[in-house]
Design an enzyme around this catalytic site. Structure first.
Site, short mmCIF file in Angstrom:
data_model
loop_
_atom_site.label_atom_id
_atom_site.label_comp_id
_atom_site.label_asym_id
_atom_site.label_seq_id
_atom_site.Cartn_x
_atom_site.Cartn_y
_atom_site.Cartn_z
N HIS A 128 0.74 14.67 6.43
CA HIS A 128 1.85 14.27 7.25
C HIS A 128 2.73 15.47 7.76
CE1 HIS A 128 4.39 13.60 3.46
NE2 HIS A 128 5.33 14.15 4.74
N ASP A 159 -3.13 12.16 1.83
CA ASP A 159 -2.02 12.96 2.36
C ASP A 159 -1.99 14.35 1.99
OD1 ASP A 159 0.22 13.40 3.59
OD2 ASP A 159 1.60 12.72 2.10
N GLY A 235 11.42 17.60 4.06
CA GLY A 235 11.23 18.82 4.11
C GLY A 235 10.63 19.69 3.09
N ASN A 236 10.87 19.10 2.01
CA ASN A 236 10.08 19.41 0.61
C ASN A 236 8.53 19.11 0.78
OD1 ASN A 236 13.07 19.15 -0.87
ND2 ASN A 236 11.78 20.61 -1.88
N SER A 237 8.31 18.07 1.55
CA SER A 237 6.93 17.82 1.26
C SER A 237 6.00 18.84 1.80
CB SER A 237 6.70 16.65 2.58
OG SER A 237 7.38 15.51 2.29
N LEU A 289 -19.83 4.86 0.32
CA LEU A 289 -20.31 3.90 -0.24
C LEU A 289 -21.17 3.13 0.80
CD1 LEU A 289 -17.23 2.50 -2.35
CD2 LEU A 289 -19.64 3.36 -3.13
N GLY A 290 -20.64 3.22 2.08
CA GLY A 290 -21.28 2.36 3.01
C GLY A 290 -21.00 0.88 2.98
#
Length: 402
Positions: A128, A159, A235-237, A289-290
């Site tokens: 993100h 993520d 912003g730490n992400s 897996l399908g």
């Protein structure tokens, strides 16, 4: 006059001698007092030394003895050392995307954090933060220089996003082992809260919890996370969560805004196999897996009771010739376990697939018609496009009504 003369003349020596006698007497009294005080002090010391000691009340004794290991890893000095060691490897990331608004297309700026994985420019962050594969980003390095980066891999479900910049001689951070951390250990977070104006801010705390599930975040059901009270803000992400040795144990991803001290990080062990493959081959492809499926708890919110206590993934469709089909998986089966891992949601099931490669075999426990069965599933090179949501629901709901 005679009386005056006698007082001023012959009586003066008498007066003088009286004064000397009085002064000598004062000195004697002073020395007596000094010796008395010294004697009292010495007596007190002797008495204290040789008299038996009173017993200490049990209530005043320490209830827990200090640990033999005197190393206190939560001391401020450790945080300072970790910060100095890791700071050169933490980067700022800015993105520019175009969004359609009522005023027409507009450029939207975003910022976040990341950290260096290799000397030749691989950087790990959140999906993100960096966006989809192929996106261009700007990377701000510790020496304040900027480099253009390209997103070489990204997965919104996990993520996680991997960026590559064309630069050599960078300082990578070592990866730790997120499976071996314990609640109460020191945790240090470094990132760029509220944009690059506060770049490389350091916060510290402890590991507050493990394997946390926090529901819908960034459009995904996030689970298996590390909880910490080290402050994590917008912003730490994408920045690193570090242990007391300066090793990365997590990727900071989200904070619960309605409470204080509730930050969450993706365990670094989740990212390791992906990072290693991308750095080696330039790409990463997970096994498939399908099948299409939905989180049981989400389906039960529509009024269905599937009898598993809200756990598991219900199968909505199975693709022909897929590993799922060859293992005997059927519509309406509820996947409860894969290998040693209990399955709580569809997004967790997707993440679980990153552990396997073509040729691996795993036991899959399913609930079928109220009974548990174990299926043997072997992964292959099979790849299938994801079934659309409407198609998956079309398959799922009629099956539930049978």
């Amino acid at each position: 006059m005679e009386p005056n003369r006698d007082f001023g003349g012959e009586n003066r020596p008498t007066s003088y001698h009286y004064g000397r006698k009085k002064k000598r007497g004062g000195f004697l009294i002073l020395w007596a007092l000094i010796f008395s005080l010294i004697g009292g002090a010495v007596g007190s010391v002797v008495t204290y030394k040789y008299m038996p000691k009173p017993a200490v009340s049990e209530g005043l004794k320490p209830q827990v003895e200090p640990p033999a290991d005197k190393t206190r890893k939560h001391e401020a000095g450790v945080v300072e050392s970790v910060a100095q060691y890791a700071m050169p490897s933490v980067v700022g990331i800015t993105t520019s995307t175009t969004k359609n608004t009522l005023m027409g297309p507009m450029a939207v700026q975003g910022s976040g954090s990341g950290f260096i994985l290799s000397e030749d420019g691989f950087i790990l962050s959140n999906a993100h933060v960096v966006g989809a594969k192929g996106n261009k980003v700007k990377v701000l390095l510790n020496d304040q220089s900027e480099a253009e980066g390209k997103v070489v891999w990204s997965d919104e479900t996990m993520d996680l996003g991997l960026v590559k910049i064309e630069k050599k001689g960078l300082t990578p951070l070592p990866m730790g082992d997120s499976d071996s951390i314990n609640i109460g250990e020191t945790a240090v977070a470094i990132g760029n809260p509220l944009g690059l104006d506060f770049q490389r801010s350091v916060t510290s705390g402890v590991i507050s919890g493990l394997n946390r599930n926090i529901g819908e975040v960034q459009g995904n059901y996030m689970d298996g996370l590390i909880q910490t009270d080290a402050s994590i803000n917008a912003g730490n992400s994408g920045g690193p969560l570090l242990n007391s040795e300066g090793q990365v144990i997590g990727i900071n991803t989200v904070k619960i805004s309605s409470a204080e001290g509730l930050g969450f990080s993706i365990p670094i062990n989740t990212a390791k196999p992906i990072v290693e493959q991308v750095m080696k081959t330039g790409d990463f492809k997970s096994v498939a897996l399908g099948m299409s499926g939905y989180t049981v708890s989400a389906v039960e919110r529509s009024g269905y009771d599937l009898g598993t206590g809200g756990k598991g993934v219900i199968v909505g469709g199975v693709e022909a010739e897929s590993p799922a089909a060859q293992a005997g998986l059927k519509v309406n089966d509820i996947i409860l376990k894969m290998g040693d891992t209990d399955i709580q949601s569809m997004s967790q099931l997707r993440r679980e697939l990153y552990k396997y490669k073509a040729g691996d075999t795993v036991d899959v426990v399913v609930a079928r018609n109220g009974k548990k069965e174990t299926l043997k599933l072997t992964f292959t090179d099979y790849q299938v496009p994801a079934v659309g949501q409407e198609e998956g629901l079309r398959r799922l709901i009629p099956g539930l009504n049978n």
